[in-house]
Write a protein that holds these residues in place. Structure first.
Motif, PDB file in Angstrom:
ATOM      1  N   GLY A  24       0.583  -1.244   0.124  1.00  0.00           N
ATOM      2  CA  GLY A  24      -0.074  -0.018   0.036  1.00  0.00           C
ATOM      3  C   GLY A  24       0.869   1.363   0.156  1.00  0.00           C
ATOM      4  O   GLY A  24       0.456   2.493   0.201  1.00  0.00           O
ATOM      5  N   VAL A  25       2.154   0.953  -0.507  1.00  0.00           N
ATOM      6  CA  VAL A  25       3.079   2.400  -0.448  1.00  0.00           C
ATOM      7  C   VAL A  25       3.541   2.330  -1.845  1.00  0.00           C
ATOM      8  O   VAL A  25       4.129   1.176  -2.190  1.00  0.00           O
ATOM      9  CB  VAL A  25       3.853   2.259   0.740  1.00  0.00           C
ATOM     10  CG1 VAL A  25       4.901   3.544   0.377  1.00  0.00           C
ATOM     11  CG2 VAL A  25       3.404   2.189   1.989  1.00  0.00           C
ATOM     12  N   ARG A  26       3.454   3.494  -2.502  1.00  0.00           N
ATOM     13  CA  ARG A  26       3.717   3.477  -3.694  1.00  0.00           C
ATOM     14  C   ARG A  26       5.135   4.616  -3.765  1.00  0.00           C
ATOM     15  O   ARG A  26       4.971   5.753  -3.143  1.00  0.00           O
ATOM     16  CB  ARG A  26       2.630   4.304  -4.728  1.00  0.00           C
ATOM     17  CG  ARG A  26       3.337   4.668  -6.239  1.00  0.00           C
ATOM     18  CD  ARG A  26       2.267   5.141  -7.319  1.00  0.00           C
ATOM     19  NE  ARG A  26       1.919   6.647  -6.630  1.00  0.00           N
ATOM     20  CZ  ARG A  26       0.838   7.261  -6.386  1.00  0.00           C
ATOM     21  NH1 ARG A  26      -0.468   6.499  -6.710  1.00  0.00           N
ATOM     22  NH2 ARG A  26       0.675   8.414  -5.976  1.00  0.00           N
TER      23      ARG A  26
ATOM     24  N   GLY B  44       0.764  10.234   6.420  1.00  0.00           N
ATOM     25  CA  GLY B  44      -0.473   9.721   6.569  1.00  0.00           C
ATOM     26  C   GLY B  44      -1.302   9.136   5.610  1.00  0.00           C
ATOM     27  O   GLY B  44      -0.833   9.246   4.342  1.00  0.00           O
ATOM     28  N   PRO B  45      -2.444   8.570   5.759  1.00  0.00           N
ATOM     29  CA  PRO B  45      -3.269   8.059   4.780  1.00  0.00           C
ATOM     30  C   PRO B  45      -3.646   9.189   3.603  1.00  0.00           C
ATOM     31  O   PRO B  45      -3.962  10.258   3.914  1.00  0.00           O
ATOM     32  CB  PRO B  45      -4.539   7.600   5.282  1.00  0.00           C
ATOM     33  CG  PRO B  45      -4.095   7.600   6.862  1.00  0.00           C
ATOM     34  CD  PRO B  45      -3.207   8.507   6.972  1.00  0.00           C
ATOM     35  N   GLY B  46      -3.348   8.688   2.339  1.00  0.00           N
ATOM     36  CA  GLY B  46      -3.576   9.530   1.299  1.00  0.00           C
ATOM     37  C   GLY B  46      -2.616  10.592   0.957  1.00  0.00           C
ATOM     38  O   GLY B  46      -2.635  11.394   0.144  1.00  0.00           O
TER      39      GLY B  46
ATOM     40  N   ASN C 201       1.246   7.206   0.467  1.00  0.00           N
ATOM     41  CA  ASN C 201       0.626   6.118   1.292  1.00  0.00           C
ATOM     42  C   ASN C 201      -0.688   5.879   0.668  1.00  0.00           C
ATOM     43  O   ASN C 201      -1.537   6.830   0.839  1.00  0.00           O
ATOM     44  CB  ASN C 201       0.448   6.634   2.841  1.00  0.00           C
ATOM     45  CG  ASN C 201      -0.153   5.749   3.781  1.00  0.00           C
ATOM     46  OD1 ASN C 201      -0.530   4.612   3.367  1.00  0.00           O
ATOM     47  ND2 ASN C 201       0.104   6.027   5.042  1.00  0.00           N
ATOM     48  N   LEU C 202      -0.895   4.770   0.099  1.00  0.00           N
ATOM     49  CA  LEU C 202      -2.200   4.510  -0.564  1.00  0.00           C
ATOM     50  C   LEU C 202      -3.230   3.837   0.520  1.00  0.00           C
ATOM     51  O   LEU C 202      -4.386   3.473   0.191  1.00  0.00           O
ATOM     52  CB  LEU C 202      -1.971   3.602  -1.681  1.00  0.00           C
ATOM     53  CG  LEU C 202      -1.052   4.093  -2.574  1.00  0.00           C
ATOM     54  CD1 LEU C 202      -0.939   3.135  -3.808  1.00  0.00           C
ATOM     55  CD2 LEU C 202      -1.428   5.620  -3.230  1.00  0.00           C
ATOM     56  N   GLY C 203      -2.737   3.493   1.827  1.00  0.00           N
ATOM     57  CA  GLY C 203      -3.422   2.687   2.532  1.00  0.00           C
ATOM     58  C   GLY C 203      -4.405   3.768   3.429  1.00  0.00           C
ATOM     59  O   GLY C 203      -4.487   4.882   3.351  1.00  0.00           O
ATOM     60  N   ASP C 204      -4.676   2.994   4.549  1.00  0.00           N
ATOM     61  CA  ASP C 204      -5.703   3.700   5.523  1.00  0.00           C
ATOM     62  C   ASP C 204      -5.215   4.079   7.060  1.00  0.00           C
ATOM     63  O   ASP C 204      -5.967   4.500   7.923  1.00  0.00           O
ATOM     64  CB  ASP C 204      -7.157   2.963   5.419  1.00  0.00           C
ATOM     65  CG  ASP C 204      -7.041   1.597   6.308  1.00  0.00           C
ATOM     66  OD1 ASP C 204      -5.718   1.209   6.513  1.00  0.00           O
ATOM     67  OD2 ASP C 204      -7.870   0.795   5.972  1.00  0.00           O
ATOM     68  N   ALA C 205      -4.127   3.853   7.192  1.00  0.00           N
ATOM     69  CA  ALA C 205      -3.459   4.069   8.297  1.00  0.00           C
ATOM     70  C   ALA C 205      -1.776   4.655   8.114  1.00  0.00           C
ATOM     71  O   ALA C 205      -1.364   4.429   6.933  1.00  0.00           O
ATOM     72  CB  ALA C 205      -3.130   3.019   9.365  1.00  0.00           C
TER      73      ALA C 205
END
Length: 130
Positions: free
Chosen positions: A8-10, A77-79, A39-43
């Motif tokens: 989830g990390v690009r 952070g997320p996004g 950070n493409l994840g939610d945390a």
């Protein structure tokens, strides 16, 4: 541009030859590279360490490891994303780099994120493939 997504990390890399910092007559070539870590994840995740393998055109390898990047251990952070620019000198007019980041998740666990392999080439150089 080079890109890899892991856990989830690009990681996106854009290398650029720096002719003004290079001295070919003295076997010194220099590249800058700009990296965006998204950070493409939610945390949130924190970049704790880096590990590089740098290979020149003669196959000589250099390994570089250390805490963070450019003196920072950013919390992403997320996004969100973090971008930095660094550089790499070589004794040859081409080479490549590849590596990984050690990241920490919100629970204190660690995981590795791939830095995609990217080439360091002088523009307009003829490449010979065997």
């Amino acid at each position: 541009m080079y890109e890899a997504v892991t856990h989830g990390v690009r990681v996106t890399v854009t290398p650029e030859f720096q002719s003004d910092r290079s001295e070919p007559d003295e076997n010194r070539w220099f590249w800058s590279y700009t990296i965006e870590i998204a950070n493409l994840g939610d945390a949130p995740v924190r970049l704790r360490a880096r590990h590089w393998l740098i290979t020149d055109a003669h196959g000589r390898r250099q390994e570089v490891s250390g805490p963070g990047v450019v003196g920072e251990q950013p919390l992403i952070g997320p996004g969100e994303s973090f971008e930095y620019t660094s550089g790499c000198p070589l004794a040859t007019s081409s080479g490549f780099m590849v590596g990984s980041y050690r990241m920490e998740n919100a629970e204190g666990g660690f995981f590795e994120v791939e830095i995609p392999a990217f080439s360091l080439d002088v523009p307009a150089t003829t490449r010979v493939l065997n």
